[in-house]
Design a protein around this motif. Structure first.
Motif, PDB file in Angstrom:
ATOM      1  N   ILE A  92      13.769  12.922  40.037  1.00 11.75           N
ATOM      2  CA  ILE A  92      12.342  12.647  40.424  1.00 11.75           C
ATOM      3  C   ILE A  92      11.363  12.692  39.237  1.00 11.75           C
ATOM      4  O   ILE A  92      11.112  13.720  38.747  1.00 11.75           O
ATOM      5  N   PRO A  93      11.260  11.516  38.370  1.00 15.45           N
ATOM      6  CA  PRO A  93      10.628  11.645  36.894  1.00 15.45           C
ATOM      7  C   PRO A  93       9.295  12.070  37.312  1.00 15.45           C
ATOM      8  O   PRO A  93       8.617  11.855  38.157  1.00 15.45           O
ATOM      9  N   GLY A  94       8.772  13.078  36.184  1.00 19.24           N
ATOM     10  CA  GLY A  94       7.320  13.284  36.003  1.00 19.24           C
ATOM     11  C   GLY A  94       6.935  14.167  37.128  1.00 19.24           C
ATOM     12  O   GLY A  94       5.652  14.753  37.218  1.00 19.24           O
ATOM     13  N   VAL A  95       7.910  14.951  37.796  1.00 22.73           N
ATOM     14  CA  VAL A  95       7.477  16.047  38.781  1.00 22.73           C
ATOM     15  C   VAL A  95       8.359  17.318  38.214  1.00 22.73           C
ATOM     16  O   VAL A  95       9.413  17.262  38.398  1.00 22.73           O
ATOM     17  N   THR A  99       7.321  22.977  39.727  1.00 22.43           N
ATOM     18  CA  THR A  99       6.289  22.343  40.364  1.00 22.43           C
ATOM     19  C   THR A  99       6.880  22.109  42.085  1.00 22.43           C
ATOM     20  O   THR A  99       6.286  22.506  43.046  1.00 22.43           O
ATOM     21  N   PHE A 100       8.006  21.567  41.985  1.00 22.39           N
ATOM     22  CA  PHE A 100       8.744  20.866  43.141  1.00 22.39           C
ATOM     23  C   PHE A 100       9.175  22.224  43.918  1.00 22.39           C
ATOM     24  O   PHE A 100       8.910  22.178  45.209  1.00 22.39           O
ATOM     25  N   VAL A 144      12.378  17.083  37.743  1.00 19.46           N
ATOM     26  CA  VAL A 144      13.478  17.320  38.912  1.00 19.46           C
ATOM     27  C   VAL A 144      14.727  16.501  38.553  1.00 19.46           C
ATOM     28  O   VAL A 144      14.641  15.337  38.483  1.00 19.46           O
ATOM     29  N   ASN A 145      15.879  17.289  38.136  1.00 27.10           N
ATOM     30  CA  ASN A 145      17.050  16.685  37.951  1.00 27.10           C
ATOM     31  C   ASN A 145      17.042  15.401  36.899  1.00 27.10           C
ATOM     32  O   ASN A 145      18.228  14.910  36.623  1.00 27.10           O
TER      33      ASN A 145
ATOM     34  N   SER B 398       4.901  10.989  40.349  1.00 26.42           N
ATOM     35  CA  SER B 398       6.160  10.812  39.657  1.00 26.42           C
ATOM     36  C   SER B 398       6.018   9.189  39.211  1.00 26.42           C
ATOM     37  O   SER B 398       6.475   8.980  37.902  1.00 26.42           O
ATOM     38  N   ALA B 401       3.661   8.888  36.121  1.00 20.26           N
ATOM     39  CA  ALA B 401       4.050   9.946  35.169  1.00 20.26           C
ATOM     40  C   ALA B 401       4.024   9.323  33.577  1.00 20.26           C
ATOM     41  O   ALA B 401       3.578   9.680  32.660  1.00 20.26           O
TER      42      ALA B 401
END
Lengths: 251, 429
Positions: A92-95, A99-100, A144-145, B398, B401
């Protein structure tokens, strides 16, 4: 703790039946392993239990501590204490990973009517658990990942599991794509979580993971059903002779 | 060449309500030339190719569509930052609400007061970059702005500005029709950050001309939001000298009609220009248009266009983006991406990506996608106990982003993300 009774489920679009009357009980404090050849429905079982869309339950049921989980939304199942470690954890890019995790921990607490974990406590907990899993601070900061190796992704799943403290953990082919060292780290993480009030359902294709996470009970799943149940020795038998003999025996 | 009758009429109607300033001072020649351009081009119309996806009617009507003014935010964006605030209320500079414009390395002058001062650098620039940006595509609203702007600021950075200059546009009157024109000159080696926020007026026409000399750096972060009914047509015209940098990011939420044009000219070798935007559109009364034109006219320059739109409940997003590589602009590195996340089937994303290349040793790529939310990722989040609505919000963050990451300042980026999260939480269904 987790009771699955005569569970039947089909793919929603094709109507093809995958689970064909599966019955299984995971008691608190026990580790159950499900082994089976490709296409036997192992992953489908984990998805149906966790509430992924695309499947239709046509018969039977599943309860977690007496509660009908199949009637719940995925997030409610999680809050009720179910955790699925994914075979392919999603990027999940950008998270941010932190935070997740924090969103997840606090969402579950809210659903259960508990107080949210404050930022300082959360940070302390994550750091301690991440350290045990050899997850460094850099990995926690990343999305995330994203850019995680296969082993890092699986360790991240175990970190989530450790933070969420579920009652029943389902591990879907957690060993896939791991080298021996990574597998050992993951297994250590899982073993550290074994406790008298927590149950595990470990889905795996190979016996090798079970050298590290020693099960109490082993089930052989073929064509949407459990065809044989036994102790850890059953896993060794599969490793030695494959599934063919067992399938023949059951037929 | 005479304009078609309908265009002629529309143009006359728009111009009827406008007057050149009584004492335009040194801006007079630029204003008169701009007026001549407007008369030659005419106001934009639905039939113009460049306005195919966005109806300009509300931008050119004799009077603006009234827009309800919404109460000001308790804590305005950028409030936690040390910055020089310049406040405009319905398009008029408000010195009482503004900070003292004294800032080391930066000269700030109000346009309405500058016209009878002798400010050479501004006299050379006012309307000049706008005029250059009229070819090959006409931008009549920008020429209209140059001719009739009533206020704005002239900012010249001669060194590294120690804090950002924040242009704050407040909206009070339901029928305000504001025309602001800013001219910014970043001298060689200077570094300036401009922040912009606020709805400005019922109808807002704004031009910002930015000239960046060799080795200069210009950062721009803009937040457009708050008032649902406001209409805004904005233009940025930037010219980059050798080894200079231009970075602009715009966040848009709310607003009935927004057209943000950004026209960038990479005029010196080794320049870097990034322009990015994220917009959240909710409702059939939301229309947002990003129109970008990047011209590479020098060697080894890099340009990036990153635009993300999240649309739902019938919202419309538009992206028209072009990379033009002129002959001789070798080793150009051009990138353009425009994507929409459609949260339902009623919303739409209209796109026109264009590459036009006249040099043979360049790397240019562009991509555009339109898609729904990724169900696998959504399930992953929900399986961890995150409720569906919150999981959708995380997926939205996301999705945008890549655009938000174009903001260099961690502090500003964190604040924008924080505000976005709150906006999303308020707009959950």
């Amino acid at each position: 703790m987790l009771e699955i009774k005569n569970l039947r489920a089909s793919l929603e679009e094709e109507g093809k039946e995958i689970l064909k009357g599966l019955t299984l009980t995971v008691e608190a404090g026990k580790v159950h392993a499900i082994m089976g050849p490709n296409g036997s429905g192992k992953s489908t079982l984990s998805y149906v239990l966790a509430g992924r869309g695309g499947y239709e339950v046509t018969d039977g049921g599943a309860t977690l501590e007496g509660r009908d989980i199949l009637a719940m939304e995925p997030e409610e199942r999680a809050a009720a204490g179910l955790f699925l470690a994914f075979q392919y954890p999603v990027e999940i890019p950008g998270v941010g990973n932190m935070t997740f995790l924090r969103t997840a921990v606090n969402a579950q607490r809210r659903t259960r009517g508990e107080e949210e974990m404050d930022a300082a406590t959360f940070l302390k907990e994550v750091r301690a658990r991440a350290k045990e899993l050899k997850i460094d601070a850099e990995m926690l900061k990343r999305p995330v990942n994203m850019g995680f190796s296969g082993g890092e992704k699986k360790r991240n799943e175990i970190l989530q599991m450790a933070m969420l403290e579920p009652r029943v953990c389902i591990l879907d082919e957690t060993d896939s794509g791991l080298d021996v060292d990574a597998m050992k780290l993951v297994a250590d993480g899982v073993n550290a979580m074994r406790s008298p009030d927590r149950g595990f359902l470990v889905i795996t294709h190979y016996q090798r993971l079970l050298d590290h996470i020693v099960p109490d009970v082993v089930h052989i799943m073929v064509d949407g059903r459990i065809i044989k149940t036994g102790g850890p020795e059953l896993a060794l038998e599969v490793e030695k002779n494959g599934y063919a003999d067992l399938i023949e025996e059951a037929a | 060449m005479a304009l078609p009758q309908a265009k002629q009429t529309a143009t006359e109607e728009r111009l009827a309500g406008l007057n050149l300033p009584a004492a335009p001072g040194w801006t007079r020649p630029a204003r008169e030339a701009a007026l001549a351009r407007v008369q030659a081009m005419g106001m934009p119309g639905r039939r113009d190719e460049y306005w195919r996806f966005t109806n300009p009617a509300d931008f050119i009507s004799a009077v603006p569509v009234p827009a309800t003014h919404h109460a000001r935010q308790k804590v305005p964006v950028f409030d936690g930052m040390d910055r020089v605030r310049l406040v405009f209320v319905d398009g008029v500079f408000d010195p009482a609400a503004s900070d003292d414009p004294a800032l080391a390395g930066v000269e700030i002058t109000r346009l309405a007061e500058a016209q009878d001062q002798d400010i050479h650098w501004a006299a050379e620039l006012y309307g000049a970059l706008e005029a250059r940006g009229q070819s090959p595509v006409a931008r009549p609203l920008a020429a209209l702005n140059t001719a009739f702007a009533t206020d704005g600021v002239l900012i010249r950075a001669t060194g590294r500005a120690e804090k950002p200059v924040n242009l704050i546009y407040q909206h009070e009157s339901e029928t305000s029709d504001a025309i602001l024109h800013h001219v910014i000159k970043v001298e060689a080696g200077a570094d300036l950050t401009i922040l912009e926020n606020g709805p400005a007026a019922a109808r807002f026409n704004k031009v910002m001309e930015v000239d960046i000399a060799e080795g200069g750096a210009f950062h721009h972060v803009r937040v457009q939001g708050r008032d649902h009914d406001r209409r805004a047509a904005t233009h940025i015209f930037a010219r980059l000298g050798r080894e200079s940098m231009f970075k602009s990011f715009t966040m848009t939420a709310n607003g009935a009609l927004t057209r943000n044009e950004c026209v960038i000219e990479l005029a010196g070798d080794d320049g870097v220009a990034h322009v990015a935007g994220a917009c959240l559109g909710d409702g059939a009364d939301f229309h947002h248009d990003d129109t970008v034109f990047v011209t590479h006219d020098a060697e080894r320059c890099e340009s990036r266009q990153v635009f993300k739109k999240v649309l739902r409940n019938g919202a419309t997003g538009v992206f028209q983006g072009k990379i033009l590589v002129r002959p001789g602009a070798q080793k150009t590195d051009g990138y353009q991406i425009s994507q929409s996340l459609l949260l339902d089937e009623d919303s739409q994303f209209l796109v026109k990506p264009e590459l036009e290349i006249y040099a043979d040793d360049v790397a240019c790529s562009h991509g555009s996608t339109s898609g729904a939310i990724d169900e696998t990722a959504l399930f992953y989040l929900r399986s961890r106990g995150v409720p569906r609505s919150e999981a959708v919000d995380l997926m939205v963050l996301s999705f945008i982003a890549e655009a938000v990451e174009e903001i260099e300042s961690d502090q500003i980026r964190d604040e924008i993300v924080e505000r976005l999260s709150r906006w999303l939480a308020r707009h959950r269904r």
